[in-house]
Design a protein around this motif. Structure first.
Motif, PDB file in Angstrom:
ATOM      1  N   ALA A 108       0.809  -1.220   0.000  1.00 57.36           N
ATOM      2  CA  ALA A 108       0.000   0.000   0.000  1.00 57.36           C
ATOM      3  C   ALA A 108       0.840   1.269   0.000  1.00 57.36           C
ATOM      4  N   LEU A 109       1.951   1.273   0.757  1.00 59.09           N
ATOM      5  CA  LEU A 109       2.709   2.507   0.978  1.00 59.09           C
ATOM      6  C   LEU A 109       4.108   2.486   0.391  1.00 59.09           C
ATOM      7  N   GLY A 110       4.549   1.342  -0.123  1.00 54.74           N
ATOM      8  CA  GLY A 110       5.929   1.264  -0.577  1.00 54.74           C
ATOM      9  C   GLY A 110       6.866   1.424   0.610  1.00 54.74           C
ATOM     10  N   ASP A 111       7.913   2.212   0.423  1.00 46.43           N
ATOM     11  CA  ASP A 111       8.893   2.404   1.499  1.00 46.43           C
ATOM     12  C   ASP A 111       8.567   3.598   2.393  1.00 46.43           C
ATOM     13  N   ASP A 112       7.476   4.280   2.114  1.00 51.90           N
ATOM     14  CA  ASP A 112       7.145   5.495   2.863  1.00 51.90           C
ATOM     15  C   ASP A 112       6.571   5.185   4.232  1.00 51.90           C
ATOM     16  N   THR A 243       0.598  12.488  10.725  1.00 50.64           N
ATOM     17  CA  THR A 243       1.107  13.217   9.559  1.00 50.64           C
ATOM     18  C   THR A 243       1.292  12.341   8.331  1.00 50.64           C
ATOM     19  N   GLY A 244       1.376  11.029   8.525  1.00 52.64           N
ATOM     20  CA  GLY A 244       1.642  10.142   7.394  1.00 52.64           C
ATOM     21  C   GLY A 244       0.391   9.831   6.599  1.00 52.64           C
ATOM     22  N   ARG A 245       0.619   9.189   5.459  1.00 51.01           N
ATOM     23  CA  ARG A 245      -0.503   8.768   4.629  1.00 51.01           C
ATOM     24  C   ARG A 245      -1.242   7.619   5.297  1.00 51.01           C
ATOM     25  N   LEU A 246      -2.499   7.478   4.937  1.00 45.35           N
ATOM     26  CA  LEU A 246      -3.351   6.447   5.520  1.00 45.35           C
ATOM     27  C   LEU A 246      -4.101   5.736   4.406  1.00 45.35           C
ATOM     28  N   HIS A 264      -9.428  11.832   9.983  1.00 46.34           N
ATOM     29  CA  HIS A 264      -8.882  10.651   9.324  1.00 46.34           C
ATOM     30  C   HIS A 264      -9.210  10.639   7.832  1.00 46.34           C
ATOM     31  N   ARG A 265     -10.392  11.074   7.477  1.00 46.71           N
ATOM     32  CA  ARG A 265     -10.770  11.119   6.050  1.00 46.71           C
ATOM     33  C   ARG A 265      -9.780  11.954   5.250  1.00 46.71           C
ATOM     34  N   SER A 266      -9.301  13.045   5.846  1.00 44.87           N
ATOM     35  CA  SER A 266      -8.422  13.959   5.112  1.00 44.87           C
ATOM     36  C   SER A 266      -7.055  13.348   4.823  1.00 44.87           C
ATOM     37  N   ARG A 267      -6.705  12.259   5.508  1.00 47.23           N
ATOM     38  CA  ARG A 267      -5.401  11.622   5.302  1.00 47.23           C
ATOM     39  C   ARG A 267      -5.460  10.465   4.312  1.00 47.23           C
ATOM     40  N   LEU A 268      -6.642  10.041   3.948  1.00 49.16           N
ATOM     41  CA  LEU A 268      -6.783   8.836   3.139  1.00 49.16           C
ATOM     42  C   LEU A 268      -6.223   9.015   1.731  1.00 49.16           C
ATOM     43  N   VAL A 269      -5.488   8.012   1.298  1.00 47.81           N
ATOM     44  CA  VAL A 269      -4.974   7.969  -0.075  1.00 47.81           C
ATOM     45  C   VAL A 269      -5.192   6.559  -0.612  1.00 47.81           C
TER      46      VAL A 269
END
Length: 292
Positions: A108-112, A243-246, A264-269
């Protein structure tokens, strides 16, 4: 000899494998049956090998598995006896067994840095922050999995019994469920006595459907379930500052965003990839270092 890296996503219903070349490019995929190393390790071993051979077959390669390196993401990786039994019998030159959650995070996030919430029949939340992996939840239906589909279905059956007993007012949702059991609470009790999490989870889409139509009880159950997800996401945010992606993954991933708190909605990718691509990525990282 050409180096090949194998990623395996081993699940309770199916096993998926992908083979990558020396550059980490996926060149073949395969799928076979259940690969639960806890409940049936010998069947899991057979299906792991079968899925891998199918992946090589799709790539048009006749490979000696004893010369390949594989990383497996499976449930139950924290049960030492099961892991030792399986690892000793795998056909690969090098192998590593990690959690199915870790390969999902990588996919989902790769190395991030960031977090994932796997919201399916059960729930687990995983965070990568400052090179550390944090796990929250995932304790199973009996004592955990709050916010999961099994819990949601269980709550719907509970609510239906409360309506049957005239303790609470009903709705179209509870009428639908009571109709299924011929308005006989003993049939619900009989069902519950033998029900497994997946059996309860079968009622989650029904709750979701009625909630979409504005059913008051279904909406309340969805909001209650989402509040548990919010709590878990808040706990992870206390680690990384939020602060990270979710990413949300699993059968309820597309349903929950509209019920979650805005923070939480604002962080969703969207996820970059799936668990299988995550397994391949981790396999390349793990075994390229070893010169496998």
């Amino acid at each position: 000899m050409q180096a090949y890296f194998i990623g395996i996503d081993g699940g309770g219903t199916s096993c998926r494998a992908a083979v990558a070349d020396a550059d980490g490019r996926i060149i073949g995929r395969g799928r076979s049956g259940a690969s639960n190393i806890l409940t049936d390790p010998d069947t899991a071993l057979r299906h792991i090998e079968e899925a891998t051979r199918l992946a090589f077959g799709e790539a048009g390669i006749s490979a000696d598995l004893s010369e390949a390196s594989a990383l497996l993401g499976v449930a139950g990786n924290n049960v030492g006896d099961a892991v030792s039994y399986v690892q000793a019998r795998l056909p690969f030159r090098h192998s590593e067994i990690v959690s199915d959650g870790l390969i999902a995070l990588q996919g989902a996030l790769g190395d991030d840095d960031g977090a994932i919430g796997i919201v399916g029949t059960g729930t687990i939340f995983i965070l990568r922050h400052a090179d550390e992996i944090h796990y929250l939840g995932g304790w199973g239906f009996q004592v955990g999995d709050l916010g999961g589909g099994a819990r949601l279905g269980h709550a719907a059956l509970q609510e239906s019994l409360l309506v049957h007993d005239r303790i609470r007012p009903g709705s179209a949702l509870t009428a639908h469920i009571l109709d299924e059991f011929a308005h006989d609470p003993r049939k619900i009790v009989d069902f519950a006595r033998a029900a497994r999490p997946g059996d309860y989870g079968r009622y989650a889409p029904i709750v979701v459907s009625f909630a979409a139509e504005g059913d008051a009880i279904a909406l309340r159950l969805m909001k209650d379930a989402a509040s548990h997800v919010d709590e878990a996401l808040d706990a992870m945010a206390r680690i990384d500052g939020g602060t990270g992606r979710l990413c949300l993954l699993g059968g309820l991933a597309e349903i929950y965003p509209s019920y979650l708190a805005e923070r939480h909605r604002s962080r969703l990718v969207p996820p970059q990839g799936d668990a299988l691509t995550g397994a391949v990525s981790l396999a390349v990282k793990a075994f390229r270092k070893e010169g496998a």
